[in-house]
Design a protein around this motif. Structure first.
Motif, PDB file in Angstrom:
ATOM      1  N   ASP A  19       0.737  -1.181   0.076  1.00  0.00           N
ATOM      2  CA  ASP A  19      -0.109   0.175   0.106  1.00  0.00           C
ATOM      3  C   ASP A  19       0.922   1.190   0.077  1.00  0.00           C
ATOM      4  OD1 ASP A  19      -1.627   2.158   1.464  1.00  0.00           O
ATOM      5  OD2 ASP A  19      -3.134   1.044   0.799  1.00  0.00           O
ATOM      6  N   PRO A  20       0.571   2.244  -0.912  1.00  0.00           N
ATOM      7  CA  PRO A  20       1.397   3.590  -0.992  1.00  0.00           C
ATOM      8  C   PRO A  20       1.472   4.056   0.488  1.00  0.00           C
ATOM      9  CG  PRO A  20      -0.147   3.472  -2.594  1.00  0.00           C
ATOM     10  CD  PRO A  20      -0.428   2.349  -1.723  1.00  0.00           C
ATOM     11  N   ALA A  21       0.623   4.018   1.395  1.00  0.00           N
ATOM     12  CA  ALA A  21       1.065   4.523   2.811  1.00  0.00           C
ATOM     13  C   ALA A  21       1.970   3.744   3.698  1.00  0.00           C
ATOM     14  CB  ALA A  21      -0.484   4.743   3.474  1.00  0.00           C
ATOM     15  N   VAL A  22       2.245   2.445   3.124  1.00  0.00           N
ATOM     16  CA  VAL A  22       3.027   1.555   4.281  1.00  0.00           C
ATOM     17  C   VAL A  22       4.442   1.370   3.391  1.00  0.00           C
ATOM     18  CG1 VAL A  22       3.046  -0.922   5.000  1.00  0.00           C
ATOM     19  CG2 VAL A  22       1.009   0.363   5.043  1.00  0.00           C
ATOM     20  N   HIS A  23       4.262   1.029   2.092  1.00  0.00           N
ATOM     21  CA  HIS A  23       5.448   0.715   1.343  1.00  0.00           C
ATOM     22  C   HIS A  23       6.720   1.440   1.886  1.00  0.00           C
ATOM     23  CE1 HIS A  23       8.261   0.032  -2.165  1.00  0.00           C
ATOM     24  NE2 HIS A  23       7.733  -1.217  -1.793  1.00  0.00           N
ATOM     25  N   PRO A  24       6.889   2.817   1.625  1.00  0.00           N
ATOM     26  CA  PRO A  24       7.953   3.715   1.927  1.00  0.00           C
ATOM     27  C   PRO A  24       8.564   3.301   3.420  1.00  0.00           C
ATOM     28  CG  PRO A  24       6.355   4.996   0.979  1.00  0.00           C
ATOM     29  CD  PRO A  24       5.745   3.551   1.302  1.00  0.00           C
ATOM     30  N   PHE A  25       7.760   2.833   4.258  1.00  0.00           N
ATOM     31  CA  PHE A  25       8.501   2.534   5.612  1.00  0.00           C
ATOM     32  C   PHE A  25       8.985   1.086   5.961  1.00  0.00           C
ATOM     33  CE2 PHE A  25       5.270   6.172   5.966  1.00  0.00           C
ATOM     34  CZ  PHE A  25       5.980   6.992   6.783  1.00  0.00           C
ATOM     35  N   VAL A  26       8.687   0.181   5.282  1.00  0.00           N
ATOM     36  CA  VAL A  26       8.799  -1.121   5.149  1.00  0.00           C
ATOM     37  C   VAL A  26       9.752  -1.715   3.966  1.00  0.00           C
ATOM     38  CG1 VAL A  26       6.718  -1.657   6.837  1.00  0.00           C
ATOM     39  CG2 VAL A  26       6.842  -2.100   4.032  1.00  0.00           C
ATOM     40  N   CYS A  53      -4.063  -4.345   9.492  1.00  0.00           N
ATOM     41  CA  CYS A  53      -2.711  -4.409   9.787  1.00  0.00           C
ATOM     42  C   CYS A  53      -2.215  -5.811   9.931  1.00  0.00           C
ATOM     43  CB  CYS A  53      -2.528  -3.805  11.136  1.00  0.00           C
ATOM     44  SG  CYS A  53      -3.388  -4.525  12.585  1.00  0.00           S
ATOM     45  N   ALA A  54      -0.817  -5.880   9.919  1.00  0.00           N
ATOM     46  CA  ALA A  54      -0.245  -7.351   9.811  1.00  0.00           C
ATOM     47  C   ALA A  54       0.970  -7.103  10.474  1.00  0.00           C
ATOM     48  CB  ALA A  54       0.130  -7.906   8.379  1.00  0.00           C
ATOM     49  N   PHE A  55       1.494  -8.312  11.139  1.00  0.00           N
ATOM     50  CA  PHE A  55       2.787  -8.677  11.524  1.00  0.00           C
ATOM     51  C   PHE A  55       3.428  -9.711  11.318  1.00  0.00           C
ATOM     52  CE2 PHE A  55       0.517  -6.150  14.528  1.00  0.00           C
ATOM     53  CZ  PHE A  55       1.207  -5.071  15.041  1.00  0.00           C
ATOM     54  N   VAL A  56       4.708  -9.926  11.264  1.00  0.00           N
ATOM     55  CA  VAL A  56       5.452 -10.937  10.608  1.00  0.00           C
ATOM     56  C   VAL A  56       6.531 -11.281  11.921  1.00  0.00           C
ATOM     57  CG1 VAL A  56       4.684 -10.879   8.089  1.00  0.00           C
ATOM     58  CG2 VAL A  56       6.898  -9.601   9.197  1.00  0.00           C
ATOM     59  N   ALA A  57       6.840 -12.730  11.958  1.00  0.00           N
ATOM     60  CA  ALA A  57       7.818 -12.797  12.706  1.00  0.00           C
ATOM     61  C   ALA A  57       8.932 -14.013  11.959  1.00  0.00           C
ATOM     62  CB  ALA A  57       7.243 -13.621  13.896  1.00  0.00           C
ATOM     63  N   HIS A  58       9.913 -13.371  11.636  1.00  0.00           N
ATOM     64  CA  HIS A  58      10.854 -13.995  10.767  1.00  0.00           C
ATOM     65  C   HIS A  58      11.892 -14.942  11.865  1.00  0.00           C
ATOM     66  CE1 HIS A  58      14.784 -13.562   8.121  1.00  0.00           C
ATOM     67  NE2 HIS A  58      13.950 -14.941   8.017  1.00  0.00           N
ATOM     68  N   TYR A  59      11.832 -16.074  11.449  1.00  0.00           N
ATOM     69  CA  TYR A  59      12.812 -17.007  12.386  1.00  0.00           C
ATOM     70  C   TYR A  59      14.280 -16.603  12.117  1.00  0.00           C
ATOM     71  CZ  TYR A  59      14.853 -21.498  14.074  1.00  0.00           C
ATOM     72  OH  TYR A  59      15.708 -22.305  14.570  1.00  0.00           O
ATOM     73  N   LEU A  60      14.876 -16.670  13.180  1.00  0.00           N
ATOM     74  CA  LEU A  60      16.339 -16.259  13.001  1.00  0.00           C
ATOM     75  C   LEU A  60      17.330 -17.478  13.468  1.00  0.00           C
ATOM     76  CD1 LEU A  60      16.732 -12.419  14.266  1.00  0.00           C
ATOM     77  CD2 LEU A  60      16.646 -13.253  11.749  1.00  0.00           C
ATOM     78  N   MET A  70       3.262  -3.651  10.033  1.00  0.00           N
ATOM     79  CA  MET A  70       2.613  -2.999   9.086  1.00  0.00           C
ATOM     80  C   MET A  70       1.236  -2.709   9.110  1.00  0.00           C
ATOM     81  SD  MET A  70       3.858  -5.480   6.030  1.00  0.00           S
ATOM     82  CE  MET A  70       3.306  -7.077   6.803  1.00  0.00           C
ATOM     83  N   ALA A  71       0.870  -1.262   9.028  1.00  0.00           N
ATOM     84  CA  ALA A  71      -0.410  -0.881   9.332  1.00  0.00           C
ATOM     85  C   ALA A  71      -0.786   0.217   8.367  1.00  0.00           C
ATOM     86  CB  ALA A  71      -0.493  -0.331  10.655  1.00  0.00           C
ATOM     87  N   LEU A  72      -2.199   0.013   7.814  1.00  0.00           N
ATOM     88  CA  LEU A  72      -2.704   0.893   6.770  1.00  0.00           C
ATOM     89  C   LEU A  72      -2.950   2.036   7.759  1.00  0.00           C
ATOM     90  CD1 LEU A  72      -4.796  -1.422   4.774  1.00  0.00           C
ATOM     91  CD2 LEU A  72      -2.786  -0.539   4.268  1.00  0.00           C
ATOM     92  N   PRO A  73      -3.383   3.274   7.496  1.00  0.00           N
ATOM     93  CA  PRO A  73      -3.410   4.591   8.165  1.00  0.00           C
ATOM     94  C   PRO A  73      -4.884   4.485   9.229  1.00  0.00           C
ATOM     95  CG  PRO A  73      -2.743   5.232   6.084  1.00  0.00           C
ATOM     96  CD  PRO A  73      -2.773   3.630   6.055  1.00  0.00           C
ATOM     97  N   ILE A  74      -5.669   3.610   8.623  1.00  0.00           N
ATOM     98  CA  ILE A  74      -6.784   3.520   9.418  1.00  0.00           C
ATOM     99  C   ILE A  74      -6.660   2.554  10.614  1.00  0.00           C
ATOM    100  CG2 ILE A  74      -7.820   1.473   8.250  1.00  0.00           C
ATOM    101  CD1 ILE A  74     -10.576   2.936   8.328  1.00  0.00           C
ATOM    102  N   ALA A  75      -5.466   1.827  10.576  1.00  0.00           N
ATOM    103  CA  ALA A  75      -5.463   1.080  11.963  1.00  0.00           C
ATOM    104  C   ALA A  75      -4.265   1.575  12.584  1.00  0.00           C
ATOM    105  CB  ALA A  75      -4.922  -0.478  11.527  1.00  0.00           C
ATOM    106  N   ARG A  76      -3.593   2.464  12.529  1.00  0.00           N
ATOM    107  CA  ARG A  76      -2.654   3.096  13.196  1.00  0.00           C
ATOM    108  C   ARG A  76      -3.198   3.721  14.506  1.00  0.00           C
ATOM    109  NH1 ARG A  76       0.357   5.661   8.143  1.00  0.00           N
ATOM    110  NH2 ARG A  76       1.046   3.663   7.283  1.00  0.00           N
ATOM    111  N   GLY A  77      -2.633   3.331  15.731  1.00  0.00           N
ATOM    112  CA  GLY A  77      -3.035   3.718  17.022  1.00  0.00           C
ATOM    113  C   GLY A  77      -3.597   2.590  17.829  1.00  0.00           C
ATOM    114  N   ARG A  78      -4.755   2.516  18.129  1.00  0.00           N
ATOM    115  CA  ARG A  78      -5.437   1.545  19.120  1.00  0.00           C
ATOM    116  C   ARG A  78      -5.477  -0.014  18.497  1.00  0.00           C
ATOM    117  NH1 ARG A  78      -7.511   1.139  23.964  1.00  0.00           N
ATOM    118  NH2 ARG A  78      -9.084  -0.394  24.544  1.00  0.00           N
ATOM    119  N   THR A  79      -5.568   0.004  17.248  1.00  0.00           N
ATOM    120  CA  THR A  79      -5.735  -1.152  16.389  1.00  0.00           C
ATOM    121  C   THR A  79      -4.695  -1.802  16.389  1.00  0.00           C
ATOM    122  OG1 THR A  79      -7.830  -0.371  15.329  1.00  0.00           O
ATOM    123  CG2 THR A  79      -6.814  -2.179  14.310  1.00  0.00           C
TER     124      THR A  79
END
Length: 188
Positions: A19-26, A53-60, A70-79
């Protein structure tokens, strides 16, 4: 009910990450499109889908995962905060995770605030350590370790107390110890 679904839905993760609101940050330098297909090819990696929103856990390595949000603007904050707290709980209670690591690129104020709010501790900063689409930025490295997480989880005492009350029916005595109850509660 958890505010997330365990998921390996590549299309859903790709949609949020690109998403254009997320991609530049990740994204890293040269990543015009992020694709989670290879990430989910490794069965040890874990994905959490929340509402927008989404979370990933990469096994190291055994017990250690690198996590990212990663969160779309609508999910930022409490969600995103509620989803992050539940995902962390899942990682420490339902997986072999003993340590969670994350990195935050300079300028990503929302990710830095989320990392601090959910309990990550700043370990160090590397100047120019993040090669993003807009060039090199400083990068902060955070960690959260299981024993530190347990110490902050008062809700675990109830499970530990429940276990000990059952134990008392079988044995003569057991001293009350809130710290011990938290660890027993996490096992229960």
């Amino acid at each position: 009910m958890e505010p997330f679904t365990l998921s390996r839905d590549v299309d859903a993760f790709n949609a949020i990450a690109n998403d254009p609101a997320v991609h530049p940050f990740v994204a890293r330098k040269g990543q015009a499109y992020l694709d989670f297909a290879a990430f989910f090819d490794d069965e040890r990696n874990i994905g959490f889908l929340g509402k927008d929103c989404a979370f990933v856990a990469h096994y190291l390595e055994p017990g250690c995962y690198e996590v990212h949000s990663m969160a779309l603007p609508i999910a930022r904050g409490r969600t995103v905060w509620q989803t992050a707290m539940a995902a962390i709980r899942h990682m420490f209670i339902a997986t072999p995770a003993m340590e969670l690591l994350t990195r935050v690129a300079g300028g990503n104020v929302a990710a830095a605030a989320l990392a601090a709010k959910v309990g990550f501790v700043l370990e160090f900063e590397r100047k120019g350590g993040w090669e993003g689409p807009d060039g090199a930025k400083d990068c902060r490295f955070y960690a959260m370790r299981y024993p530190d997480w347990v110490k902050r989880q008062d809700w675990l005492m109830a499970s530990g107390e429940w276990f000990h009350h059952g134990l008392l029916r079988e044995t003569a005595t057991h001293d009350d110890d809130p710290a011990h109850d938290r660890y027993v509660g996490s096992c229960v």
